[in-house]
Design a protein around this motif. Sequence first.
Motif, PDB file in Angstrom:
ATOM      1  N   ASP A 103      65.018  -9.598 -20.020  1.00 12.46           N
ATOM      2  CA  ASP A 103      64.606 -10.961 -19.713  1.00 12.46           C
ATOM      3  C   ASP A 103      65.133 -11.979 -20.714  1.00 12.46           C
ATOM      4  N   LYS A 104      65.532 -11.537 -21.889  1.00 13.83           N
ATOM      5  CA  LYS A 104      65.996 -12.458 -22.926  1.00 13.83           C
ATOM      6  C   LYS A 104      67.319 -13.091 -22.505  1.00 13.83           C
ATOM      7  N   PRO A 105      67.440 -14.431 -22.584  1.00 15.39           N
ATOM      8  CA  PRO A 105      68.690 -15.080 -22.163  1.00 15.39           C
ATOM      9  C   PRO A 105      69.846 -14.778 -23.101  1.00 15.39           C
ATOM     10  N   ILE A 106      71.040 -14.897 -22.586  1.00 12.03           N
ATOM     11  CA  ILE A 106      72.254 -14.759 -23.402  1.00 12.03           C
ATOM     12  C   ILE A 106      72.434 -16.064 -24.170  1.00 12.03           C
ATOM     13  N   GLU A 107      72.316 -16.007 -25.479  1.00 18.01           N
ATOM     14  CA  GLU A 107      72.439 -17.204 -26.302  1.00 18.01           C
ATOM     15  C   GLU A 107      73.884 -17.393 -26.751  1.00 18.01           C
ATOM     16  N   LEU A 108      74.410 -18.593 -26.521  1.00 12.28           N
ATOM     17  CA  LEU A 108      75.784 -18.913 -26.872  1.00 12.28           C
ATOM     18  C   LEU A 108      75.800 -20.142 -27.779  1.00 12.28           C
ATOM     19  N   THR A 109      76.530 -20.060 -28.879  1.00 13.03           N
ATOM     20  CA  THR A 109      76.635 -21.196 -29.792  1.00 13.03           C
ATOM     21  C   THR A 109      77.785 -22.101 -29.370  1.00 13.03           C
ATOM     22  N   TYR A 110      77.584 -23.401 -29.542  1.00 11.25           N
ATOM     23  CA  TYR A 110      78.557 -24.409 -29.110  1.00 11.25           C
ATOM     24  C   TYR A 110      78.824 -25.343 -30.286  1.00 11.25           C
ATOM     25  N   SER A 111      80.046 -25.332 -30.803  1.00 10.53           N
ATOM     26  CA  SER A 111      80.426 -26.203 -31.912  1.00 10.53           C
ATOM     27  C   SER A 111      81.194 -27.405 -31.368  1.00 10.53           C
ATOM     28  N   SER A 112      80.752 -28.619 -31.745  1.00  6.80           N
ATOM     29  CA  SER A 112      81.386 -29.838 -31.251  1.00  6.80           C
ATOM     30  C   SER A 112      81.601 -30.828 -32.388  1.00  6.80           C
ATOM     31  N   HIS A 113      82.672 -31.618 -32.281  1.00  5.85           N
ATOM     32  CA  HIS A 113      82.937 -32.626 -33.312  1.00  5.85           C
ATOM     33  C   HIS A 113      82.199 -33.932 -33.049  1.00  5.85           C
ATOM     34  N   PHE A 114      81.613 -34.088 -31.851  1.00  4.42           N
ATOM     35  CA  PHE A 114      80.909 -35.319 -31.511  1.00  4.42           C
ATOM     36  C   PHE A 114      79.479 -35.323 -32.060  1.00  4.42           C
ATOM     37  N   PRO A 115      78.946 -36.499 -32.416  1.00  4.65           N
ATOM     38  CA  PRO A 115      77.534 -36.600 -32.782  1.00  4.65           C
ATOM     39  C   PRO A 115      76.646 -36.428 -31.552  1.00  4.65           C
ATOM     40  N   PRO A 116      75.368 -36.068 -31.724  1.00  2.00           N
ATOM     41  CA  PRO A 116      74.508 -35.715 -30.587  1.00  2.00           C
ATOM     42  C   PRO A 116      74.203 -36.859 -29.623  1.00  2.00           C
ATOM     43  N   ASN A 117      74.230 -38.100 -30.109  1.00  2.00           N
ATOM     44  CA  ASN A 117      73.890 -39.234 -29.229  1.00  2.00           C
ATOM     45  C   ASN A 117      75.114 -39.892 -28.620  1.00  2.00           C
ATOM     46  N   TYR A 118      76.293 -39.305 -28.811  1.00  2.00           N
ATOM     47  CA  TYR A 118      77.545 -39.869 -28.317  1.00  2.00           C
ATOM     48  C   TYR A 118      77.684 -39.572 -26.826  1.00  2.00           C
ATOM     49  N   GLY A 119      78.221 -40.523 -26.065  1.00  2.00           N
ATOM     50  CA  GLY A 119      78.289 -40.376 -24.611  1.00  2.00           C
ATOM     51  C   GLY A 119      78.993 -39.118 -24.138  1.00  2.00           C
ATOM     52  N   ALA A 120      80.130 -38.795 -24.757  1.00  4.65           N
ATOM     53  CA  ALA A 120      80.870 -37.597 -24.347  1.00  4.65           C
ATOM     54  C   ALA A 120      80.104 -36.327 -24.702  1.00  4.65           C
ATOM     55  N   GLU A 121      79.324 -36.382 -25.782  1.00  2.00           N
ATOM     56  CA  GLU A 121      78.499 -35.227 -26.147  1.00  2.00           C
ATOM     57  C   GLU A 121      77.342 -35.056 -25.183  1.00  2.00           C
ATOM     58  N   LEU A 122      76.778 -36.165 -24.736  1.00  2.00           N
ATOM     59  CA  LEU A 122      75.710 -36.094 -23.742  1.00  2.00           C
ATOM     60  C   LEU A 122      76.231 -35.468 -22.446  1.00  2.00           C
TER      61      LEU A 122
END
Length: 363
Positions: free
Chosen positions: A42-61
């Motif tokens: 039942d445990k989900p497959i956890e995947l890490t995501y590395s991004s250069h954008f800040p969290p509130n940036y439109g493309a990051e959203l």
Amino acid sequence: MGIQNMWRCQMKRSVLMVTVLVAIIFIFLSLVSLPAMAQSKDKPIELTYSSHFPPNYGAELAAMKWAEEVEKLTNGRVKIIFYHSGTLTQPAKIYDGVVKGISDIGQSVFSYTRGRFPLMEVCDLPGYPMNAIIPSRVVQDIYDKYKPKELDDVHVLYLHAHMPGVYFMAKKEVRKLEDMKGLRIRAAGLAARMVELLGATPVAMPKGDQYDALQKGVVDGTVGAPNELKGWKVAEVSKSSTWVQKAAYLNGMFIVMNKKKWNSLPPDIQKAFTDVSKKWTEYTGKAWNEIEVEGVKYGKGFNHKIINVGPEEQARWEKALSPMFDEWIKEANTKGLPGKEVFEYRQQLIEKYSKMYPPVKYE
């Protein structure tokens, strides 16, 4: 004989008792492991995501919305954990970080590692109309057609690009080509070559450092898309921006997954990723358009001046940048790539999508 029979009976009882004991232990261990197995399943497959954008940036959203759609389509069997602003891997190292498994998924810019993606660099040449969907579709289509080996060590999920950029100036207004002479302009990738051809000096610097550099006078200007007036707060440290539509820089961007991790996913989960990603090139292009308009509105609040050069002056800028096309074709050919063919295909795509998507209105 009596003693032997007694001994045999005793041995049979001992063997029976051991057999029963082993069976009990086996049943006990099976019962204990069942909840653990159920929990693991039942445990989900956890995947890490590395991004250069800040969290509130439109493309990051837009990227986070993509992750939500994947999680929804897999009924919660996948969970994607974001590391924003290059906190897991620095922007220029995100791609290698995915290859090495430091992160499972990564989003960054092709031009941050100049020369690493020679075929995809064609997308960064100038010549796009002011609509981010067009370059986003172009960069995706070029990858789909040529599947360049430079991306063979990852699984490509989808690609996109921002709207053609502008030239932000801290103090000096640039209205004609001669005004660029001697200026120090922050630029990366092919944009650095553009700055050179326009008579200025390119300064290599991560985008995250441009605010301080403009504020302190380390550079006179920076290349960037209009959204950066708000997204990177450039409006606070620049007085004007010069818009020269077809003499503007562009950055193609990637969202890729570690190949080993991709191959380990069940087929139905792979399909979910693929199905969502097919929609997200255009979705992200639309998101770029929205935040470009927001950026202009934000800039007006700081009395940021937008300078649109006229047709005659724009033609001069385009002519100054024209050597870039032959340079790219020649360099691609020396690397065994079909330079002319790829460039001409890019031009065909720009023409095709320009008929489908009109320029974005900022007023």
